[in-house]
Scaffold this motif. Structure first.
Motif, PDB file in Angstrom:
ATOM      1  N   GLY A  20      75.849  30.235 107.961  1.00 21.42           N
ATOM      2  CA  GLY A  20      74.671  30.209 106.771  1.00 21.42           C
ATOM      3  C   GLY A  20      73.597  30.453 108.486  1.00 21.42           C
ATOM      4  O   GLY A  20      72.352  30.562 108.236  1.00 21.42           O
ATOM      5  N   GLN A  21      73.797  29.467 109.276  1.00 19.02           N
ATOM      6  CA  GLN A  21      73.140  29.434 110.342  1.00 19.02           C
ATOM      7  C   GLN A  21      73.050  30.476 110.953  1.00 19.02           C
ATOM      8  O   GLN A  21      71.907  30.431 111.568  1.00 19.02           O
ATOM      9  CB  GLN A  21      73.069  27.803 111.217  1.00 19.02           C
ATOM     10  N   GLY A  22      73.537  31.604 110.931  1.00 23.60           N
ATOM     11  CA  GLY A  22      73.807  32.480 112.193  1.00 23.60           C
ATOM     12  C   GLY A  22      72.105  33.591 111.124  1.00 23.60           C
ATOM     13  O   GLY A  22      72.175  34.408 112.741  1.00 23.60           O
ATOM     14  N   SER A  23      71.721  33.570 110.649  1.00 20.17           N
ATOM     15  CA  SER A  23      70.228  34.467 110.093  1.00 20.17           C
ATOM     16  C   SER A  23      69.705  33.336 110.883  1.00 20.17           C
ATOM     17  O   SER A  23      68.061  34.305 110.772  1.00 20.17           O
ATOM     18  CB  SER A  23      70.458  34.914 108.734  1.00 20.17           C
ATOM     19  N   THR A  24      69.151  31.985 111.252  1.00 25.03           N
ATOM     20  CA  THR A  24      67.733  31.552 111.788  1.00 25.03           C
ATOM     21  C   THR A  24      67.331  32.139 112.622  1.00 25.03           C
ATOM     22  O   THR A  24      65.827  32.144 112.341  1.00 25.03           O
ATOM     23  CB  THR A  24      68.473  30.311 112.243  1.00 25.03           C
TER      24      THR A  24
END
Length: 485
Positions: A133-137
Motif C-alpha cells: 500500500g505504501q509503495g505509491s505514496t
C-alpha cells in the motif's frame, strides 16, 4: 463588498493553498515513515519483554525470523512503485495518497492482533500488505507537487515535503522507547501512529486536492500564479494535453533520466548503509551502541530535517535570481549533497575506537549534508516531465529500493568479522565511491529541461470556455464566461 472580495481574489496570499497541500503532504509522509520504521524498534521489545514493559506478550523468534519480518515490508513496497505513479496520473494524486495512508494506518492498528493470532508469519503477511500500500505514496505525492508547485518554488516545496520522511523517522525513534516502557506497552508503537494516520486521512479528505483546478478554496490570484509559472515552461501552447500512454522506451533510454536514476541509487545505497549498518559498526568497532540512546540515534536525521528547512529560503532566493540555469542549480546542490559525504565516509573509515565522539560527528555531518540533494535529483523528476513525474518516481524508487536490499547483503558478505575495522573500511569506500560516480554521471548527463517525450503521443482535450479564460482575467470576467464542465 463585491469590490473588496475582488481585491482579495486578485491578491496573492502569503500562505496559500499550495502551502496547505505541502504541509498536509509533509505530515502524511511523516506518518507513512513512522509506520514504516516502527517495527524495527518495536520488535526489540516484542522479543525481549525485559527491555520494555514486561506485562505484554513476548515472542521468542530467531534472528533469521526477525530478518524475514523486517524485510517483508520492502518485498511488497517495490511492487507498487510504477503502478502507483500511473494510477496517480490517471485518477489523481489525492485518491492515491488517501488510500496509502488509510490502508497503512488500519494495518498498523491491526498489527498487535495479527501477531497474537498468527505469530510471525501473519505479521509478515500484514507488513507485506502494508508495503504494497505504501509503495505509491511518493509517486502520488510528486504527481500532486508537479501540479501545485510553481517552477521557482519547486525545490523549496519539494524539500518541505520530502523532509517528512526524516521527521517521521526522528519522532518514531525518539518516542518509541518511552512508548514501549509505558503502561500502553509495545502495541502503542503501532496504535498511536495508526490512529494519527486515520485522523490525517479525514483532514486530507476535507482539504486535499490533486491540482489547483480541483481546489474550491484557492483564490484566482494564486491559481493564476501557479498556472502562469507552469505554462511559461511548457514547450507548446496545449495547456491541457494529456498523454494517452507512457512512452516507456523513450524514458528508459533517456540519458537525463538514467543519470537521475543512478544518482538516486547512489544516494539510497549510502543512506541505507548508514541507517542499517552504522549502529553495528559503532558497537563492534568503536564499542559505542548508539541504539541504546534514542536521542543519539535520531540526531543525524534530526539535523538532516533542520538543515533542509534552513536551506529552503536561500535556495529559493538563489533560483529566483536566475544567476544560473535550473539545470546548473540542480547539479550544484546535488554535488554538495553527494560529494561532500565522500571525504566524511573515508574519514569515518579511519576513526579509531577512542575517537567515538568524532565518529558521531562525522556520521551526523554525512547524513545531514545529504539533505541538500532535495534541491538536486529529488526534484528532478518534475523537471523532466510533469505529466509523468509520478511514473518516473516509481521507476527510480524501484531501482533505489533494490539498492536498499542489496546494500545490507554486501555488508554481510564482506564483513565476516564485525570487529574488523579493515573490513568495515571497504564498506565505507564502496558507499563513498558509489556516491562519487553517481554524481559524476549526473553532472555529465543530468538536465532540468523538459524532455521531448513529455508531450509524446498526446490527445488534446477539448477546452471548455472556462479553461480559455486569460490567466490574468478578473473575477467578474470569469463569472460572465463560466460554462458547465
Amino acid at each position: 463588498m463585491v469590490l473588496n472580495q475582488s481585491i482579495k481574489e486578485t491578491k496573492l496570499p502569503i500562505f496559500g493553498r499550495r502551502h496547505v497541500q505541502c504541509l498536509l503532504l509533509f505530515f502524511g509522509v511523516s506518518l507513512i515513515y513512522a509506520m514504516r520504521v516502527n517495527l524495527s524498534i518495536a520488535i526489540v521489545a516484542m522479543m525481549d519483554k525485559n527491555a520494555s514493559n514486561p506485562d505484554f506478550p513476548e515472542y521468542k523468534w530467531s534472528e533469521q525470523t526477525k530478518s524475514r519480518v523486517i524485510s517483508s515490508f520492502f518485498c511488497g513496497y517495490i511492487f507498487t512503485q510504477v503502478p502507483g505513479g500511473n494510477l496517480a496520473r490517471r485518477f489523481g494524486g489525492k485518491v492515491m495518497v488517501l488510500f496509502t495512508v488509510t490502508s497503512s494506518s488500519i494495518l498498523a492498528i491491526l498489527t498487535p492482533l495479527a501477531v497474537s493470532i498468527g505469530d510471525w508469519w501473519l505479521l509478515c503477511v500484514l507488513r507485506f500488505l502494508q508495503g504494497l500500500g505504501q509503495g505509491s505514496t511518493m509517486p502520488a505525492s510528486v504527481t500532486i507537487l508537479a501540479k501545485w508547485a510553481p517552477v521557482e518554488e519547486r525545490s523549496s516545496l519539494a524539500t518541505y515535503l520530502f523532509s517528512g520522511a526524516q521527521f517521521g523517522t526522528v519522532v518514531m525513534l525518539g518516542s518509541s522507547g518511552a512508548l514501549a516502557s509505558s503502561s500502553l506497552g509495545w502495541p502503542s508503537i503501532f496504535y498511536i501512529p495508526g490512529m494519527c494516520g486515520l485522523c490525517w486521512a479525514l483532514i486530507w479528505l476535507w482539504l486535499g486536492a490533486s491540482s489547483p483546478r480541483d481546489c474550491k478554496a484557492i483564490t484566482l490570484a494564486e491559481r493564476n500564479h501557479i498556472e502562469t509559472s507552469l505554462n511559461a515552461h511548457k514547450k507548446d501552447d496545449h495547456e491541457h494535453e494529456m498523454p494517452t500512454k507512457v512512452p516507456w522506451r523513450k524514458i528508459i533510454t533517456s540519458p537525463p533520466f538514467l543519470a537521475l536514476l543512478v544518482a538516486q541509487s547512489g544516494y539510497t545505497w549510502a543512506f541505507w548503509t548508514l541507517l542499517t549498518q552504522i549502529p553495528s559498526y559503532m558497537n563492534s568497532v568503536l564499542h559505542k551502541d548508539i541504539k541504546s540512546n534514542a536521542l543519539l540515534s535520531s540526531l543525524p536525521y534530526l539535523t538532516m530535517v533542520i538543515l533542509g528547512f534552513i536551506c529552503c529560503p536561500f535556495v529559493r532566493a538563489f533560483e529566483e535570481s536566475k544567476v544560473v540555469s535550473t539545470t546548473t542549480s540542480r547539479k550544484i546542490f546535488n554535488t554538495i549533497g553527494q560529494w561532500v559525504p565522500v571525504p566524511t565516509f573515508i574519514w569515518l573509515a579511519y576513526v579509531s575506537a577512542d575517537e567515538s565522539d568524532l565518529a558521531v560527528v562525522l556520521l551526523t555531518v554525512t547524513v545531514a549534508i545529504s539533505s541538500i540533494t532535495h534541491f538536486g535529483w529529488q526534484v528532478n523528476h518534475i523537471d523532466l516531465s510533469p505529466h509523468f513525474s509520478g511514473t518516473l518516481v516509481g521507476l527510480t524508487n524501484t531501482a533505489a529500493n533494490i539498492m536498499s536490499i542489496i546494500a545490507p547483503l554486501v555488508v554481510g558478505y564482506i564483513v565476516t568479522d564485525p570487529t574488523s575495522s579493515q573490513q568495515w573500511r571497504i564498506i565505507f569506500f564502496i558507499a563513498g565511491g558509489y556516491n562519487f560516480i553517481a554524481n559524476s554521471l549526473f553532472l555529465a548527463f543530468g538536465s532540468a529541461e523538459m524532455q521531448p517525450w513529455h508531450n509524446d503521443e498526446v490527445k488534446v482535450q477539448e477546452l471548455h470556455p472556462l479553461n480559455e479564460v486569460s490567466l490574468v482575467a478578473k473575477p467578474a470576467d470569469v463569472e460572465k464566461r463560466k460554462a458547465p464542465v
